[in-house]
Design an enzyme around this catalytic site. Structure first.
Site, PDB file in Angstrom:
ATOM      1  N   LYS A 269      16.148 -16.173  62.462  1.00 27.80           N
ATOM      2  CA  LYS A 269      15.531 -15.775  63.737  1.00 27.80           C
ATOM      3  C   LYS A 269      15.723 -14.290  64.055  1.00 27.80           C
ATOM      4  O   LYS A 269      14.838 -13.662  64.615  1.00 27.80           O
ATOM      5  CB  LYS A 269      16.114 -16.606  64.888  1.00 27.80           C
ATOM      6  CG  LYS A 269      15.730 -18.081  64.855  1.00 27.80           C
ATOM      7  CD  LYS A 269      16.321 -18.790  66.066  1.00 27.80           C
ATOM      8  CE  LYS A 269      16.079 -20.258  66.076  1.00 27.80           C
ATOM      9  NZ  LYS A 269      16.547 -20.909  67.303  1.00 27.80           N
TER      10      LYS A 269
ATOM     11  N   ASN B  39      11.507 -17.410  67.020  1.00 23.33           N
ATOM     12  CA  ASN B  39      11.492 -18.759  66.436  1.00 23.33           C
ATOM     13  C   ASN B  39      10.079 -19.264  66.146  1.00 23.33           C
ATOM     14  O   ASN B  39       9.902 -20.334  65.582  1.00 23.33           O
ATOM     15  CB  ASN B  39      12.249 -19.766  67.320  1.00 23.33           C
ATOM     16  CG  ASN B  39      11.461 -20.174  68.553  1.00 23.33           C
ATOM     17  OD1 ASN B  39      10.544 -19.467  68.976  1.00 23.33           O
ATOM     18  ND2 ASN B  39      11.803 -21.306  69.133  1.00 23.33           N
TER      19      ASN B  39
ATOM     20  N   ASP C  58      12.563 -20.824  72.836  1.00 27.08           N
ATOM     21  CA  ASP C  58      13.750 -21.623  73.195  1.00 27.08           C
ATOM     22  C   ASP C  58      14.023 -21.586  74.703  1.00 27.08           C
ATOM     23  O   ASP C  58      14.378 -22.602  75.313  1.00 27.08           O
ATOM     24  CB  ASP C  58      14.988 -21.119  72.447  1.00 27.08           C
ATOM     25  CG  ASP C  58      15.056 -21.632  71.020  1.00 27.08           C
ATOM     26  OD1 ASP C  58      14.462 -22.697  70.740  1.00 27.08           O
ATOM     27  OD2 ASP C  58      15.700 -20.981  70.183  1.00 27.08           O
TER      28      ASP C  58
ATOM     29  N   ALA D 277      27.709 -17.707  74.041  1.00 27.98           N
ATOM     30  CA  ALA D 277      26.958 -16.439  74.052  1.00 27.98           C
ATOM     31  C   ALA D 277      26.278 -16.210  72.706  1.00 27.98           C
ATOM     32  O   ALA D 277      26.074 -15.084  72.292  1.00 27.98           O
ATOM     33  CB  ALA D 277      27.897 -15.280  74.386  1.00 27.98           C
TER      34      ALA D 277
ATOM     35  N   ALA E  50      21.246 -19.398  71.180  1.00 29.38           N
ATOM     36  CA  ALA E  50      20.601 -20.210  72.218  1.00 29.38           C
ATOM     37  C   ALA E  50      20.917 -19.649  73.605  1.00 29.38           C
ATOM     38  O   ALA E  50      20.040 -19.586  74.483  1.00 29.38           O
ATOM     39  CB  ALA E  50      21.076 -21.660  72.118  1.00 29.38           C
TER      40      ALA E  50
ATOM     41  N   ASN F  70      32.266 -17.110  77.679  1.00 31.33           N
ATOM     42  CA  ASN F  70      32.344 -17.364  76.238  1.00 31.33           C
ATOM     43  C   ASN F  70      33.761 -17.203  75.722  1.00 31.33           C
ATOM     44  O   ASN F  70      34.543 -16.425  76.263  1.00 31.33           O
ATOM     45  CB  ASN F  70      31.413 -16.389  75.496  1.00 31.33           C
ATOM     46  CG  ASN F  70      31.209 -16.797  74.043  1.00 31.33           C
ATOM     47  OD1 ASN F  70      30.960 -17.973  73.764  1.00 31.33           O
ATOM     48  ND2 ASN F  70      31.309 -15.849  73.120  1.00 31.33           N
TER      49      ASN F  70
ATOM     50  N   THR G 257      34.759 -15.778  72.997  1.00 32.16           N
ATOM     51  CA  THR G 257      34.908 -14.346  72.708  1.00 32.16           C
ATOM     52  C   THR G 257      34.307 -13.593  73.899  1.00 32.16           C
ATOM     53  O   THR G 257      33.086 -13.441  74.011  1.00 32.16           O
ATOM     54  CB  THR G 257      34.170 -13.969  71.403  1.00 32.16           C
ATOM     55  OG1 THR G 257      34.562 -14.886  70.377  1.00 32.16           O
ATOM     56  CG2 THR G 257      34.460 -12.545  70.976  1.00 32.16           C
TER      57      THR G 257
ATOM     58  N   ILE H 117      22.674 -28.614  75.770  1.00 26.42           N
ATOM     59  CA  ILE H 117      21.497 -28.443  74.913  1.00 26.42           C
ATOM     60  C   ILE H 117      21.658 -29.116  73.551  1.00 26.42           C
ATOM     61  O   ILE H 117      20.730 -29.142  72.752  1.00 26.42           O
ATOM     62  CB  ILE H 117      21.102 -26.957  74.758  1.00 26.42           C
ATOM     63  CG1 ILE H 117      22.120 -26.182  73.922  1.00 26.42           C
ATOM     64  CG2 ILE H 117      20.905 -26.304  76.116  1.00 26.42           C
ATOM     65  CD1 ILE H 117      21.577 -24.830  73.452  1.00 26.42           C
TER      66      ILE H 117
ATOM     67  N   GLY I 227      19.746 -32.366  75.390  1.00 29.54           N
ATOM     68  CA  GLY I 227      18.994 -31.290  74.741  1.00 29.54           C
ATOM     69  C   GLY I 227      17.660 -31.685  74.137  1.00 29.54           C
ATOM     70  O   GLY I 227      16.953 -30.834  73.588  1.00 29.54           O
TER      71      GLY I 227
HETATM   72  P1  NAP Z   1      25.668 -19.918  67.732  1.00 32.87           P
HETATM   73  O1  NAP Z   1      24.788 -18.721  67.813  1.00 32.87           O
HETATM   74  O2  NAP Z   1      26.479 -20.152  66.516  1.00 32.87           O
HETATM   75  O3  NAP Z   1      26.668 -19.848  69.022  1.00 32.87           O
HETATM   76  C1  NAP Z   1      27.715 -20.776  69.142  1.00 32.87           C
HETATM   77  C2  NAP Z   1      28.482 -20.515  70.437  1.00 32.87           C
HETATM   78  O4  NAP Z   1      29.468 -21.561  70.552  1.00 32.87           O
HETATM   79  C3  NAP Z   1      29.247 -19.193  70.486  1.00 32.87           C
HETATM   80  O5  NAP Z   1      29.180 -18.669  71.795  1.00 32.87           O
HETATM   81  C4  NAP Z   1      30.680 -19.600  70.144  1.00 32.87           C
HETATM   82  O6  NAP Z   1      31.667 -18.763  70.732  1.00 32.87           O
HETATM   83  C5  NAP Z   1      30.750 -20.967  70.796  1.00 32.87           C
HETATM   84  N1  NAP Z   1      31.779 -21.806  70.197  1.00 32.87           N
HETATM   85  C6  NAP Z   1      31.811 -22.311  68.939  1.00 32.87           C
HETATM   86  N2  NAP Z   1      32.941 -23.028  68.755  1.00 32.87           N
HETATM   87  C7  NAP Z   1      33.640 -22.968  69.917  1.00 32.87           C
HETATM   88  C8  NAP Z   1      34.884 -23.485  70.354  1.00 32.87           C
HETATM   89  N3  NAP Z   1      35.652 -24.229  69.535  1.00 32.87           N
HETATM   90  N4  NAP Z   1      35.298 -23.239  71.623  1.00 32.87           N
HETATM   91  C9  NAP Z   1      34.524 -22.493  72.458  1.00 32.87           C
HETATM   92  N5  NAP Z   1      33.330 -21.965  72.102  1.00 32.87           N
HETATM   93  C10 NAP Z   1      32.897 -22.192  70.834  1.00 32.87           C
HETATM   94  O7  NAP Z   1      24.845 -21.264  67.947  1.00 32.87           O
HETATM   95  P2  NAP Z   1      23.418 -21.462  68.682  1.00 32.87           P
HETATM   96  O8  NAP Z   1      22.324 -21.231  67.715  1.00 32.87           O
HETATM   97  O9  NAP Z   1      23.423 -20.696  69.948  1.00 32.87           O
HETATM   98  O10 NAP Z   1      23.446 -23.040  68.959  1.00 32.87           O
HETATM   99  C11 NAP Z   1      24.442 -23.596  69.800  1.00 32.87           C
HETATM  100  C12 NAP Z   1      24.185 -25.087  70.004  1.00 32.87           C
HETATM  101  O11 NAP Z   1      22.937 -25.256  70.649  1.00 32.87           O
HETATM  102  C13 NAP Z   1      24.120 -25.932  68.747  1.00 32.87           C
HETATM  103  O12 NAP Z   1      24.779 -27.153  69.016  1.00 32.87           O
HETATM  104  C14 NAP Z   1      22.638 -26.172  68.539  1.00 32.87           C
HETATM  105  O13 NAP Z   1      22.364 -27.381  67.870  1.00 32.87           O
HETATM  106  C15 NAP Z   1      22.154 -26.231  69.974  1.00 32.87           C
HETATM  107  N6  NAP Z   1      20.734 -25.843  70.143  1.00 32.87           N
HETATM  108  C16 NAP Z   1      19.884 -26.732  70.727  1.00 32.87           C
HETATM  109  C17 NAP Z   1      18.553 -26.406  70.905  1.00 32.87           C
HETATM  110  C18 NAP Z   1      17.596 -27.382  71.541  1.00 32.87           C
HETATM  111  O14 NAP Z   1      16.380 -27.184  71.416  1.00 32.87           O
HETATM  112  N7  NAP Z   1      18.068 -28.415  72.216  1.00 32.87           N
HETATM  113  C19 NAP Z   1      18.085 -25.129  70.516  1.00 32.87           C
HETATM  114  C20 NAP Z   1      18.987 -24.222  69.940  1.00 32.87           C
HETATM  115  C21 NAP Z   1      20.328 -24.590  69.761  1.00 32.87           C
HETATM  116  P3  NAP Z   1      32.176 -17.413  70.004  1.00 32.87           P
HETATM  117  O15 NAP Z   1      31.169 -16.338  70.379  1.00 32.87           O
HETATM  118  O16 NAP Z   1      33.504 -17.168  70.585  1.00 32.87           O
HETATM  119  O17 NAP Z   1      32.193 -17.687  68.526  1.00 32.87           O
END
Ligand code: NAP
Length: 276
Positions: A66, A86, A100, A125, A128, A147, A149, A215, A238
């Site tokens: 993306k 996307n 999104d 952060a 998504a 967040n 971080t 989500i 979601g």
């Molecule tokens: P991403 O870019 O990898 O971001 C993940 C986020 O989760 C980061 O802010 C990370 O914090 C945080 N995180 C991960 N592990 C953690 C923990 N143990 N404790 C606290 N925070 C934690 O992922 P993304 O693409 O945004 O997707 C996130 C989620 O949304 C996924 O589950 C995905 O399946 C879902 N999603 C759903 C849709 C929908 O259409 N429903 C669309 C997109 C995504 P740090 O910055 O500190 O690493």
């Protein structure tokens, strides 16, 4: 001859998009087919040029493509601000979109929740969170991004401040932040299959006037949403965000109203089939 549509990404095996879009094409009687292709970052440019040359009707992009797409497509202003694409329309000058955020907004609207002037707490952060916070800020929500971080939250809030009100922080005061929020959005991966015991908050942290929007769509009811129900809060999963981001792409490519109910049923069936 059939018009081909595609989702590119890696991994791509579990994408819901082929089932969702093919169900819509069949329902609409359109001579189109949607396929998933494993494409890595290094191949994205060639894959998009190939899709254009072969007359593909539209392309979706997922992890890890993306952000890379911004260097290749003509991103619309919202996608450029978000920093991620996307949805690509190869026939329209390789125009790139990000659907999104609108998917998230419509999912909440379906549940009777309006983000305008609401105090929205977005936890996470990542990608998504970026799409959702720009969309909601644009729709006059008052946003706090919390967040793990903290710097990422502050950086995102600073970016979002160009279109609306946003503040970034860490997770230390999450309970107080939830107490002051109208809408809590979980954009972290906490609670996602297979780690279904994890949650960013429990019922003790919540109040009955709160809307909790997780989500994550696998599982359909995360631990966070179970906790929301215990607290008497409104719980939104979601699935409809996934459906509406796809529906918006369908509208961009085909210029017709997408059959949202058909797309939702296809996703729910696919998720049921994928259950562990
Ligand atoms: P991403 O870019 O990898 O971001 C993940 C986020 O989760 C980061 O802010 C990370 O914090 C945080 N995180 C991960 N592990 C953690 C923990 N143990 N404790 C606290 N925070 C934690 O992922 P993304 O693409 O945004 O997707 C996130 C989620 O949304 C996924 O589950 C995905 O399946 C879902 N999603 C759903 C849709 C929908 O259409 N429903 C669309 C997109 C995504 P740090 O910055 O500190 O690493």
């Amino acid at each position: 001859m059939k018009t081909v549509f595609a989702v590119f990404g890696d991994p791509i095996e579990h994408s819901m998009s082929p089932k969702m879009h093919n169900a819509a094409f069949t329902y609409m009687g359109m001579d189109c087919e949607y396929h998933a292709f494993r494409v890595g970052r290094d191949s994205l440019h060639d894959a998009l040029i190939g899709a254009k040359a072969m007359g593909f009707g539209g392309v979706n992009l997922t992890v890890p493509l993306k952000e890379e797409a911004l260097n290749i497509v003509d991103a619309d202003p919202l996608a450029a601000r978000i920093g991620a694409v996307n949805t690509v329309d190869p026939g329209d000058g390789m125009r790139g979109y990000n659907t999104d955020g609108i998917g998230a907004k419509r999912a909440l609207a379906d549940a009777g929740v309006d983000v305008a002037n609401a105090r929205v707490l977005i936890v996470g952060a990542g990608g998504a969170a970026r799409a959702i916070s720009f969309q909601f800020a644009n729709d006059s929500a008052n946003i706090t991004i919390a967040n793990r971080t903290e710097k990422r939250a502050c950086d995102l809030a600073r970016d979002v401040s160009s279109v609306g009100t946003a503040h970034g922080t860490g997770l230390a005061n999450l309970k107080d932040l939830i107490a002051q929020a109208d809408i809590l959005v979980n954009t972290t991966t906490l609670g996602m299959h297979p780690n279904t015991d994890q949650t960013i908050a429990t019922s003790d942290d919540m109040h009955p006037d709160l809307t909790v929007f997780d989500i994550i769509y696998n599982p359909l009811e995360t631990r966070l949403l179970k906790e929301a129900k215990i607290a008497g809060a409104t719980a939104v999963n979601g699935v409809m965000m996934l459906v509406y981001q796809g529906a918006e792409a369908f509208r961009i490519w085909n210029g017709v109203e997408p059959p949202v109910d058909v797309m939702r049923d296809a996703v729910l069936e696919a998720l049921g089939a994928q259950k562990p």
